[in-house]
Write a protein that holds these residues in place. Structure first.
Motif, PDB file in Angstrom:
ATOM      1  N   LEU A  77      12.767   3.868  -9.479  1.00  0.00           N
ATOM      2  CA  LEU A  77      11.925   5.176  -8.628  1.00  0.00           C
ATOM      3  C   LEU A  77      13.092   5.191  -7.671  1.00  0.00           C
ATOM      4  O   LEU A  77      13.508   4.341  -6.857  1.00  0.00           O
ATOM      5  N   SER A  78      13.387   6.711  -7.155  1.00  0.00           N
ATOM      6  CA  SER A  78      13.920   7.041  -6.260  1.00  0.00           C
ATOM      7  C   SER A  78      13.169   6.817  -4.975  1.00  0.00           C
ATOM      8  O   SER A  78      11.853   6.603  -5.096  1.00  0.00           O
ATOM      9  N   ALA A  79      13.775   6.888  -3.543  1.00  0.00           N
ATOM     10  CA  ALA A  79      13.081   6.751  -2.558  1.00  0.00           C
ATOM     11  C   ALA A  79      11.760   7.846  -2.445  1.00  0.00           C
ATOM     12  O   ALA A  79      10.911   7.496  -1.950  1.00  0.00           O
ATOM     13  N   GLN A  80      12.315   9.205  -2.776  1.00  0.00           N
ATOM     14  CA  GLN A  80      11.162  10.051  -2.822  1.00  0.00           C
ATOM     15  C   GLN A  80      10.080   9.752  -3.831  1.00  0.00           C
ATOM     16  O   GLN A  80       8.938  10.170  -3.478  1.00  0.00           O
ATOM     17  N   GLU A  81      10.454   9.299  -4.879  1.00  0.00           N
ATOM     18  CA  GLU A  81       9.381   8.959  -5.989  1.00  0.00           C
ATOM     19  C   GLU A  81       8.430   7.793  -5.852  1.00  0.00           C
ATOM     20  O   GLU A  81       7.178   7.862  -5.819  1.00  0.00           O
ATOM     21  N   ILE A  82       9.064   6.903  -4.848  1.00  0.00           N
ATOM     22  CA  ILE A  82       8.440   5.836  -4.064  1.00  0.00           C
ATOM     23  C   ILE A  82       7.542   6.144  -3.318  1.00  0.00           C
ATOM     24  O   ILE A  82       6.022   5.774  -3.239  1.00  0.00           O
ATOM     25  N   ILE A  83       7.748   7.037  -2.418  1.00  0.00           N
ATOM     26  CA  ILE A  83       6.947   7.483  -1.352  1.00  0.00           C
ATOM     27  C   ILE A  83       5.751   8.471  -1.908  1.00  0.00           C
ATOM     28  O   ILE A  83       4.627   8.073  -1.614  1.00  0.00           O
ATOM     29  N   GLY A  84       6.096   9.116  -3.072  1.00  0.00           N
ATOM     30  CA  GLY A  84       5.049   9.787  -3.938  1.00  0.00           C
ATOM     31  C   GLY A  84       4.155   8.765  -4.536  1.00  0.00           C
ATOM     32  O   GLY A  84       2.620   9.067  -4.545  1.00  0.00           O
ATOM     33  N   CYS A  85       4.499   7.733  -5.033  1.00  0.00           N
ATOM     34  CA  CYS A  85       3.585   6.851  -5.549  1.00  0.00           C
ATOM     35  C   CYS A  85       2.639   6.109  -4.434  1.00  0.00           C
ATOM     36  O   CYS A  85       1.510   5.950  -4.697  1.00  0.00           O
ATOM     37  N   VAL A  86       3.229   5.914  -3.245  1.00  0.00           N
ATOM     38  CA  VAL A  86       2.357   5.389  -2.221  1.00  0.00           C
ATOM     39  C   VAL A  86       1.434   6.455  -1.679  1.00  0.00           C
ATOM     40  O   VAL A  86       0.353   6.102  -1.546  1.00  0.00           O
ATOM     41  N   VAL A  87       1.715   7.557  -1.627  1.00  0.00           N
ATOM     42  CA  VAL A  87       0.878   8.771  -1.191  1.00  0.00           C
ATOM     43  C   VAL A  87      -0.179   8.968  -2.114  1.00  0.00           C
ATOM     44  O   VAL A  87      -1.428   8.918  -1.982  1.00  0.00           O
ATOM     45  N   MET A  88       0.008   8.707  -3.687  1.00  0.00           N
ATOM     46  CA  MET A  88      -1.015   8.797  -4.657  1.00  0.00           C
ATOM     47  C   MET A  88      -1.988   7.537  -4.487  1.00  0.00           C
ATOM     48  O   MET A  88      -3.134   7.578  -4.769  1.00  0.00           O
ATOM     49  N   PHE A  89      -1.324   6.367  -4.457  1.00  0.00           N
ATOM     50  CA  PHE A  89      -2.153   5.123  -4.093  1.00  0.00           C
ATOM     51  C   PHE A  89      -3.132   5.244  -3.205  1.00  0.00           C
ATOM     52  O   PHE A  89      -4.259   4.995  -3.313  1.00  0.00           O
ATOM     53  N   ILE A  90      -2.630   5.899  -1.926  1.00  0.00           N
ATOM     54  CA  ILE A  90      -3.570   5.834  -0.665  1.00  0.00           C
ATOM     55  C   ILE A  90      -4.832   7.098  -1.100  1.00  0.00           C
ATOM     56  O   ILE A  90      -5.843   6.892  -0.699  1.00  0.00           O
ATOM     57  N   ALA A  91      -4.312   8.008  -2.017  1.00  0.00           N
ATOM     58  CA  ALA A  91      -5.348   9.095  -2.337  1.00  0.00           C
ATOM     59  C   ALA A  91      -6.583   8.416  -3.263  1.00  0.00           C
ATOM     60  O   ALA A  91      -7.555   8.589  -3.079  1.00  0.00           O
ATOM     61  N   VAL A  92      -5.749   7.555  -3.955  1.00  0.00           N
ATOM     62  CA  VAL A  92      -6.852   7.015  -5.008  1.00  0.00           C
ATOM     63  C   VAL A  92      -7.803   6.125  -4.416  1.00  0.00           C
ATOM     64  O   VAL A  92      -9.034   5.826  -4.907  1.00  0.00           O
ATOM     65  N   VAL A  93      -7.420   5.315  -3.829  1.00  0.00           N
ATOM     66  CA  VAL A  93      -8.228   4.150  -2.753  1.00  0.00           C
ATOM     67  C   VAL A  93      -9.160   4.945  -1.855  1.00  0.00           C
ATOM     68  O   VAL A  93     -10.264   4.699  -1.837  1.00  0.00           O
ATOM     69  N   LEU A  94      -8.538   6.130  -1.155  1.00  0.00           N
ATOM     70  CA  LEU A  94      -9.450   6.705  -0.228  1.00  0.00           C
ATOM     71  C   LEU A  94     -10.631   7.458  -0.891  1.00  0.00           C
ATOM     72  O   LEU A  94     -11.562   7.674  -0.450  1.00  0.00           O
ATOM     73  N   SER A  95     -10.241   7.894  -2.363  1.00  0.00           N
ATOM     74  CA  SER A  95     -11.369   8.353  -3.060  1.00  0.00           C
ATOM     75  C   SER A  95     -12.713   7.531  -3.338  1.00  0.00           C
ATOM     76  O   SER A  95     -14.022   7.845  -3.709  1.00  0.00           O
ATOM     77  N   LEU A  96     -12.464   6.266  -3.055  1.00  0.00           N
ATOM     78  CA  LEU A  96     -13.328   5.045  -3.378  1.00  0.00           C
ATOM     79  C   LEU A  96     -13.951   4.840  -2.216  1.00  0.00           C
ATOM     80  O   LEU A  96     -15.122   3.796  -2.042  1.00  0.00           O
ATOM     81  N   VAL A  97     -13.573   5.018  -0.929  1.00  0.00           N
ATOM     82  CA  VAL A  97     -14.280   5.008   0.483  1.00  0.00           C
ATOM     83  C   VAL A  97     -15.441   5.320   0.608  1.00  0.00           C
ATOM     84  O   VAL A  97     -15.593   6.461   0.294  1.00  0.00           O
ATOM     85  N   ASN A  98     -16.495   4.516   0.695  1.00  0.00           N
ATOM     86  CA  ASN A  98     -17.813   4.905   1.033  1.00  0.00           C
ATOM     87  C   ASN A  98     -18.190   5.155   2.609  1.00  0.00           C
ATOM     88  O   ASN A  98     -18.602   3.921   3.042  1.00  0.00           O
ATOM     89  N   PHE A  99     -17.895   6.397   3.042  1.00  0.00           N
ATOM     90  CA  PHE A  99     -18.170   6.393   4.446  1.00  0.00           C
ATOM     91  C   PHE A  99     -19.647   6.289   4.874  1.00  0.00           C
ATOM     92  O   PHE A  99     -19.853   5.851   6.102  1.00  0.00           O
TER      93      PHE A  99
END
Length: 219
Positions: free
Chosen positions: A186-208
Motif C-alpha cells: 500500500l502507498s503512504a496515503q493508503e496506509i494512512i487511510g487504513c489507519v483512520v478506518m481502523f480507528i473508526a471501527v475501534v471507536l464504534s465499539l467504545v462504550n462511553f
C-alpha cells in the motif's frame, strides 16, 4: 470477488471492513440506541475511505471500490440477519441452506453473464476449493455458531480482523511467491487511510456509558 479483481487484497480487506461501522449504524433502523461515537466512526470511516479510494489527487471512485462498498453493506446486513435468526434455528442447517442458495443463484448468473471456461476453472481449482470449503463452508458455519451468544457488534469486530490478515497475507504472498499480478504494498496515503478506518471501527465499539458509570460509582 469482482471488486478485488482490480485492487490489492489489503485495500479490499480494509474497505470491506466498513461493515463493522455499518452494523451499529443499521441498528438505528431497528430502534436501537446509537451513541455519539458511532456517528464519529462514520465520519472517520468516510475520511479513511477517501484516502484509500481517491488516488493521485483524483476525486473519483473506481468501479472496483463501489463493488467492495456494496460488499460491506451486504456483510453488515448478513450479520444482523444471522443475529435475528440463529437463536431460533439450527446453526449448521442455516449455514447449509445459505451456502446452497448462494451456489444456486451464483450458478444461474454465471451462465447468464459469463462464458464458462473449463480450463480456467481447473487452473483455479485450489482457490475455488478453499473459498468453497474453508471460507464459505467452515468460516460461515463458525460465524453462525459463534453469533448464537454474542452481540453482533462484538462479532463484527472479531471478524474485522480479516482486514489485517488480508493486508499481511497479501504482502507475504507477493514477497515470497509472486503469485499476484499487482504489487500488494500500500502507498503512504493508503496506509494512512487504513489507519483512520481502523480507528473508526475501534471507536464504534467504545462504550462511553461504561466509563460514565465507573466515574459515577467512584464518586
Amino acid at each position: 470477488q469482482i471488486g478485488i479483481k482490480n485492487t490489492s487484497t489489503g485495500k479490499a480487506g480494509f474497505i470491506t471492513a466498513l461493515y463493522l461501522v455499518l452494523v451499529p449504524v443499521f441498528g438505528i433502523f431497528l430502534k436501537k440506541k446509537i451513541g455519539l461515537n458511532i456517528y464519529l466512526s462514520v465520519i472517520l470511516s468516510v475520511v479513511g475511505l477517501g484516502l484509500l479510494c481517491l488516488k493521485d489527487g483524483s476525486f473519483s471512485i473506481v468501479t472496483s471500490d463501489l463493488y467492495l462498498l456494496l460488499c460491506a453493506v451486504l456483510f453488515a446486513v448478513h450479520i444482523i440477519l444471522i443475529d435475528s435468526f440463529v437463536p431460533h434455528t439450527n446453526g449448521i442447517a442455516l449455514s447449509f441452506f445459505q451456502v446452497l442458495t448462494s451456489a444456486l443463484v451464483s450458478t444461474i448468473f454465471m451462465l447468464i453473464f459469463e462464458k464458462v471456461d473449463l480450463n480456467s476453472l481447473l487452473n483455479s481449482l485450489v482457490s475455488i476449493l478453499y473459498c468453497g470449503v474453508c471460507s464459505s463452508g467452515i468460516g460461515y458455519t463458525l460465524q453462525i455458531i459463534g453469533q448464537k451468544k454474542l452481540n453482533p457488534v462484538i462479532a463484527s469486530l472479531i471478524m474485522s480482523l480479516e482486514s489485517v490478515f488480508s493486508a499481511v497475507g497479501g504482502a507475504i504472498i507477493y514477497i515470497f511467491y509472486k503469485w499476484t499480478p499487482v504489487n500488494q504494498f500500500l502507498s503512504a496515503q493508503e496506509i494512512i487511510g487504513c489507519v483512520v478506518m481502523f480507528i473508526a471501527v475501534v471507536l464504534s465499539l467504545v462504550n462511553f456509558d461504561m466509563f460514565k458509570k465507573r466515574k459515577k460509582d467512584n464518586n
